[in-house]
Structure formats: C-alpha cells, structure tokens
Design a protein around this motif. Structure first.
Motif, PDB file in Angstrom:
ATOM      1  N   SER A  58      39.705  21.683  -0.141  1.00 28.83           N
ATOM      2  CA  SER A  58      38.902  22.371  -1.164  1.00 28.83           C
ATOM      3  C   SER A  58      37.444  22.590  -0.758  1.00 28.83           C
ATOM      4  N   SER A  65      35.948  24.280   1.566  1.00 26.40           N
ATOM      5  CA  SER A  65      35.548  25.663   1.866  1.00 26.40           C
ATOM      6  C   SER A  65      35.825  26.614   0.710  1.00 26.40           C
ATOM      7  N   TYR A  66      36.359  26.100  -0.406  1.00 24.47           N
ATOM      8  CA  TYR A  66      36.601  26.927  -1.589  1.00 24.47           C
ATOM      9  C   TYR A  66      35.590  26.643  -2.697  1.00 24.47           C
ATOM     10  N   MET A  67      34.786  25.589  -2.552  1.00 19.60           N
ATOM     11  CA  MET A  67      33.801  25.265  -3.581  1.00 19.60           C
ATOM     12  C   MET A  67      32.750  26.370  -3.646  1.00 19.60           C
ATOM     13  N   GLY A  68      32.663  27.026  -4.781  1.00 16.07           N
ATOM     14  CA  GLY A  68      31.714  28.113  -4.931  1.00 16.07           C
ATOM     15  C   GLY A  68      32.235  29.465  -4.492  1.00 16.07           C
ATOM     16  N   ASP A  69      33.469  29.514  -3.952  1.00 16.58           N
ATOM     17  CA  ASP A  69      34.049  30.784  -3.505  1.00 16.58           C
ATOM     18  C   ASP A  69      34.340  31.659  -4.720  1.00 16.58           C
ATOM     19  N   GLN A 122      27.404  18.327  -2.504  1.00 14.12           N
ATOM     20  CA  GLN A 122      28.274  19.270  -3.195  1.00 14.12           C
ATOM     21  C   GLN A 122      27.514  20.538  -3.565  1.00 14.12           C
ATOM     22  N   GLY A 123      26.277  20.377  -4.032  1.00 16.59           N
ATOM     23  CA  GLY A 123      25.466  21.536  -4.376  1.00 16.59           C
ATOM     24  C   GLY A 123      25.161  22.404  -3.171  1.00 16.59           C
ATOM     25  N   ARG A 157      28.413  24.282  -2.160  1.00 16.45           N
ATOM     26  CA  ARG A 157      28.697  25.364  -3.118  1.00 16.45           C
ATOM     27  C   ARG A 157      27.834  26.590  -2.841  1.00 16.45           C
ATOM     28  N   ARG A 158      26.575  26.366  -2.590  1.00 18.19           N
ATOM     29  CA  ARG A 158      25.662  27.491  -2.373  1.00 18.19           C
ATOM     30  C   ARG A 158      26.021  28.257  -1.106  1.00 18.19           C
ATOM     31  N   VAL A 182      28.945  28.357   0.494  1.00 18.33           N
ATOM     32  CA  VAL A 182      30.242  29.028   0.337  1.00 18.33           C
ATOM     33  C   VAL A 182      30.121  30.233  -0.583  1.00 18.33           C
ATOM     34  N   MET A 183      29.340  30.099  -1.663  1.00 18.38           N
ATOM     35  CA  MET A 183      29.178  31.216  -2.595  1.00 18.38           C
ATOM     36  C   MET A 183      28.550  32.425  -1.903  1.00 18.38           C
TER      37      MET A 183
END
Length: 317
Positions: free
Chosen positions: A153, A155-159, A274-275, A278-279, A281-282
C-alpha cells in the motif's frame, strides 16, 4: 515462472529495440490467473528513450514521472501495455523514492526478463526501505499478510486513482494472489531485522506467520535511517535534523557526515513519514495521469480509464 511462459514473455522483446532492463508485473504473475485475455504489463529500461518515443517521451519527462506507458498494444494476438523509462531515472527512483512510482512497482513481485545493469541487486535498498516504512506504520503485533499489505500500500497512499479508478480490494488481491512471491522477496530482510532484534517472527498453527516488533525509540530511529534520502530530507524539514557520521552497514558512503532526523516518538515519526509519502505519491499520480492523457491521446486514455473505472465499480458493488 514456467519456462514456456517466460519464453512467451521474452519473445515480445525481439520485436522492439534493445533494452537494458525489463520486468513484467500484475495479474500475469498470479498463479491462479485464468484470464488469458488480460493485459500483460511490461516496464522497459533503456539508455536513450528519445530513440524510442521522441515526442511522447518529452511529455513523460516534463510533465509525468519519466516513464511513458503505451497501452492496448496488440502483438501476436495478445494485448500488452509497456512503459519506457530512462535507466538513470529508474535507478534514482529505486534508491531515493523521488517519485515512488517505479520504486513502488519494484516493491511488489515482478519477473525480471532482462537485467544488464543488475537492478535486481540495486533494488535490495528499495526493499529494505519498504520493509522499514511498513514497520513504522504497523502496531507491535501483526501477521505476515498485514506486513505485505502495508508494503504493497505504500505506493498507493495518496494516489488519486484509488479514489475512483482502482479496485478497492486491489492491495488485498495483490498480496493474496502473490503471497509466496512476497515472502521470498522479503525473507532475507526479515531475517536481517530479526537478527538485529528489531522484530521476532513466529509460526502459528497455519502457514501464516505472526510478527512482533520492538516499537522503542532506538529501533524507530534505525528504521527511519533506512529510509531513502528524499524521504528523510522531507522528514528532517518537519521534525528537525542533526549531522552524524554515517556508519550504516548498507550505506554507500560510510564515514561521511549525514543529516539524521530528530525523532521524539514513534508516533511522531510514523505520522510524519506517512504525510511525506502521501504528498509524493499524490503529486506523482497526478503528473502521470496528465502525462498519460497527453501522450497516448484522448481515445486510448479514455478507453484505459474506462476499463479501470469498470473494475473499480465492480469492487464497490
């Protein structure tokens, strides 16, 4: 992988210019995959993408994350999707997680067909970092499947695609369909961390292993120090950092002064990391989506997105 299947996958490479690296991924690797019409996914590493796709590679470099995907390629009555990336960009992302796009792909099982530059060995840095990041996000006790799901997961956080264009059970299906492959990939690093008393692995009555980890501050600091430079730099800006002499066994520049993130607690480190993930990846997912739309054209992009959304819709209904 069976020799016949591997030979079939390798045969596609005879129809394209020379590549330095090639791997296949996705449902192709599922032992229980029965869908013969499923698209085969390739990543191709080349020294000079301009010889491959002069104009569309420029779009991938300037707007996307350095990799151009060409879906719906029909070859030998099979449907393929391939992504072309400059080897330098591939190595940089694997080592530093600057985009967490290709590195995220290689954190999951792939079958490498060509590897002239020994990316498989270089990827060990990526796998150790993925294990460290997952451990920081997990509680003191969890199962091996929980661990692999957390790694998957990352590489999917923030995707952005996960909001509307991906199967909500994607991570679960990937892990359960390729559990043995995940186990073989991460076993050496689990053994390394067990030897360093970071964690303990114990077998239950089933094949599933239970894991308990040390959540103390010293181990937390060690896990953070195993994260790639791009992640540690961003964490350092938020939490503060100090210079130390690098003595890590897996470091490329042992003995040099490096910046160490100042950590007050495990919860603080986990939340901050985590933050940061997320940034990154987003931003990467958004840039790649725009790049893909411009590079493959409106019709192909719409067709590809429609297929993705159809799978996502089925998972929610």
């Amino acid at each position: 992988m069976e020799k016949g299947k591997r030979a079939e996958l390798v045969s596609f490479l005879k129809s394209v210019p020379f590549v330095e690296f090639c791997c296949v991924y996705g449902s192709t690797l599922h032992p229980n995959n029965k869908d013969k019409s499923a698209m085969v996914d390739y990543i191709l590493g080349v020294s000079d993408p301009l010889q491959w796709h002069s104009q569309i590679t420029q779009v991938a470099d300037d707007i996307g994350v350095g990799v151009h995907f060409n879906p719906f390629v029909i070859w030998n009555d099979k449907m393929l999707k391939y992504g072309v990336v400059r080897m330098r960009d591939l190595v940089q992302d694997v080592l530093n997680w600057e985009k967490i796009y290709l590195s995220g792909r290689l954190q999951k099982p792939v079958h490498i067909l060509v590897d002239n530059l020994d990316i498989a060995n270089t990827n060990s840095v990526n796998l150790r970092a993925a294990l460290s990041a997952a451990l920081l996000l997990l509680p003191s006790k969890f199962t091996q499947e929980d661990l692999f799901a957390k790694i998957c997961s990352l590489s999917y956080m923030g995707d952005l695609r996960m909001l509307f264009a991906e199967d909500k059970n994607k991570v679960k299906k990937i892990v359960q369909g390729q559990f043995d492959l995940f186990h073989s990939m991460y076993k050496p690093f689990l053994q390394e961390y067990e030897a360093r008393d970071f964690l303990r692995v114990s077998l239950s009555g089933t094949d599933q292993a239970n894991i308990s980890q040390d959540c103390g501050l010293p181990v937390t600091c060690s896990l953070v120090s195993s994260l790639p430079l791009a992640i540690r730099s961003q964490m350092g800006k938020k939490l503060g950092q100090k210079k130390i002499i690098n003595e890590l066994r897996n470091a490329h520049f042992a003995g040099q002064a490096i910046n160490e993130v100042i950590i007050g607690s495990r919860e603080e480190a986990s939340k901050c990391m985590q933050g940061v993930l997320r940034r990154i990846v987003m931003i990467s997912s958004a840039r790649q989506a725009v790049s893909g739309l411009l590079a493959v054209g409106g019709i192909n992009a719409t067709k590809y997105l429609a297929n993705k959304m159809q799978k996502a819709w089925k998972s929610w209904t």
